[in-house]
Design an enzyme around this catalytic site. Structure first.
Site, short mmCIF file in Angstrom:
data_model
loop_
_atom_site.label_atom_id
_atom_site.label_comp_id
_atom_site.label_asym_id
_atom_site.label_seq_id
_atom_site.Cartn_x
_atom_site.Cartn_y
_atom_site.Cartn_z
N CYS A 1 0.84 -1.20 0.00
CA CYS A 1 0.00 0.00 0.00
C CYS A 1 0.88 1.26 0.00
O CYS A 1 1.86 1.34 0.75
CB CYS A 1 -0.91 -0.01 1.23
SG CYS A 1 -2.00 1.42 1.26
N CYS B 1 0.14 5.01 6.93
CA CYS B 1 -0.48 4.85 8.25
C CYS B 1 0.54 4.22 9.22
O CYS B 1 1.03 3.12 8.96
CB CYS B 1 -1.73 4.00 8.14
SG CYS B 1 -2.86 4.60 6.86
N CYS C 1 0.44 0.48 10.35
CA CYS C 1 0.03 -0.55 9.41
C CYS C 1 1.19 -1.33 8.78
O CYS C 1 2.03 -0.75 8.10
CB CYS C 1 -0.82 0.08 8.30
SG CYS C 1 -1.42 -1.18 7.16
N CYS D 1 -16.20 -9.80 5.66
CA CYS D 1 -15.59 -8.51 5.31
C CYS D 1 -14.37 -8.76 4.43
O CYS D 1 -13.53 -9.59 4.76
CB CYS D 1 -15.14 -7.79 6.57
SG CYS D 1 -16.43 -7.65 7.80
N CYS E 1 -19.30 -6.89 3.60
CA CYS E 1 -18.62 -5.65 3.99
C CYS E 1 -17.32 -5.57 3.20
O CYS E 1 -16.72 -6.61 2.90
CB CYS E 1 -18.33 -5.66 5.49
SG CYS E 1 -17.46 -4.19 6.08
N CYS F 1 -19.31 1.14 8.59
CA CYS F 1 -18.54 0.50 9.65
C CYS F 1 -17.37 1.46 9.87
O CYS F 1 -16.56 1.65 8.96
CB CYS F 1 -18.06 -0.87 9.19
SG CYS F 1 -16.90 -1.64 10.34
N ARG G 1 -17.59 -3.36 17.96
CA ARG G 1 -16.79 -4.55 17.69
C ARG G 1 -15.41 -4.49 18.33
O ARG G 1 -14.65 -3.54 18.10
CB ARG G 1 -16.63 -4.76 16.18
CG ARG G 1 -15.82 -6.01 15.86
CD ARG G 1 -15.75 -6.32 14.39
NE ARG G 1 -17.07 -6.38 13.82
CZ ARG G 1 -17.44 -5.69 12.74
NH1 ARG G 1 -16.59 -4.95 12.10
NH2 ARG G 1 -18.67 -5.80 12.29
#
Ligand code: SF4
Length: 328
Positions: free
Chosen positions: A63, A67, A70, A107, A138, A198, A273
């Protein structure tokens, strides 16, 4: 008596929370905060029922974003191998297995800044296939345009995950390649398309309690409360900036419980969650979180790239606590 300290049970749905009101709730004596959160939880849900989702990384690593938590960001050396978008057949095989294990929602996550238009038909085919299995669907694919959101909705997407991550004033210390406003824009496209949202965040990144309250304020003051609110505890993966930050200290587990309980008070009708970080939590801490109003977890031994408790451990925990998986 201060209004926040009154023995109220009923907390109306609000979208105008002030930070100091939230801080006052978070700072209540823990038994009082838990009592209030548990009471609100019971008004809207059966506290013995836990919604179970399964998460699959359909495109891992590589990616371009930065972040700080991550392991899938290509700029960090975390040992995560980048892979291409999975075949639809493989995704459906995993979805069938998730359903057989008791999941009601599936998801699909892809490590993209945002999907390219050419990726959307492939993801739409996965969504349509998973939906046809009788599972809720999702996806979490990064920033999403309005047309992309509508296409995925038409394919059968129920939820789109896009987190606020943290308080607006702490956000820039964690992420530099996209702005907080970009996240709000994506959430707006998702809502406008009629998808359920979400949306949650991550705690334990070195933020203060004031900033945890700021995360909850951002979530509760969205135009509509997210239907699902994942509360993640940072999984500090070596090689990511947050794991390597010597200034960051581990979050007190009771602060995590306070965050969950306050989220339940602010967003009484949302599914709350327990997400990343559950693998390192003891059974007692998870039980406290369920008492505080958490009512959803991920089943399955891996999240996108980080570990999750073994399904057998979750089944045993449900039995010990007298909890049941919620039916769709
Ligand atoms: S959290 Fe998502 S957008 Fe950020 S680096 Fe990881 S995969 Fe990319």
């Amino acid at each position: 008596m201060n209004a926040v300290l009154q023995p109220l049970v009923e907390v109306p749905l609000r979208h105008d929370w002030e930070r100091d009101e939230i801080l006052a709730l978070m700072g209540l004596p823990l038994p009082e905060l838990l009592f209030r959160a548990a009471a609100v939880h019971r008004e809207h849900f059966d506290p013995a029922q836990i919604q179970v989702s399964t998460l699959l990384s359909v495109k891992t690593g590589g990616c371009p974003e930065d972040c700080g938590y991550c392991p899938q960001a290509q700029r960090y050396h975390t040992g995560v191998d980048a892979s291409k978008l999975m075949d639809t057949g493989e995704v459906l095989e995993r979805a069938r297995a998730a359903k057989a294990a008791g999941a009601t929602r599936f998801c699909m996550g892809a490590a993209w800044r945002s999907p390219k238009d050419r990726d959307i038909p492939k993801v739409a085919a996965m969504v349509a296939g998973v939906k046809a299995l009788g599972l809720e669907t999702c996806a979490t694919l990064g920033m999403l345009g309005a047309d992309q959101a509508r296409t995925l909705r038409d394919a059968g997407l129920d939820y789109y995950n896009h987190n606020l991550d943290t308080a607006p004033e702490f956000y820039g210390q964690v992420i530099g390649t996209r702005a907080y406003q970009d996240r709000l824009d994506t959430l707006g496209h998702v809502r406008d398309a009629g998808l359920k949202t979400c949306c949650g965040g991550i705690v334990g990144m070195g933020e203060t309690r004031l900033q945890r309250a700021g995360l909850l304020q951002g979530l509760a003051n969205l135009p509509a409360h997210p239907e699902s609110v994942p509360i993640n505890l940072l999984v500090a993966v070596p090689g990511t900036p947050l794991a390597d930050d010597p200034e960051r200290s581990e979050l007190d587990p009771f602060e995590f419980v306070r965050t969950v309980a306050t989220a339940r008070l602010l967003m009484p009708r949302s599914m709350l969650r327990l997400s990343a970080g559950r693998e390192t939590m003891g059974d007692e801490l998870q039980a406290l979180c369920f008492l505080a109003g958490a009512n959803s977890i991920f089943f399955g031994e891996q999240l996108l790239t980080t570990p999750n408790p073994a399904t057998s451990r979750d089944v045993a925990l449900f039995e010990r606590l007298g909890l049941q998986a919620m039916q769709a």
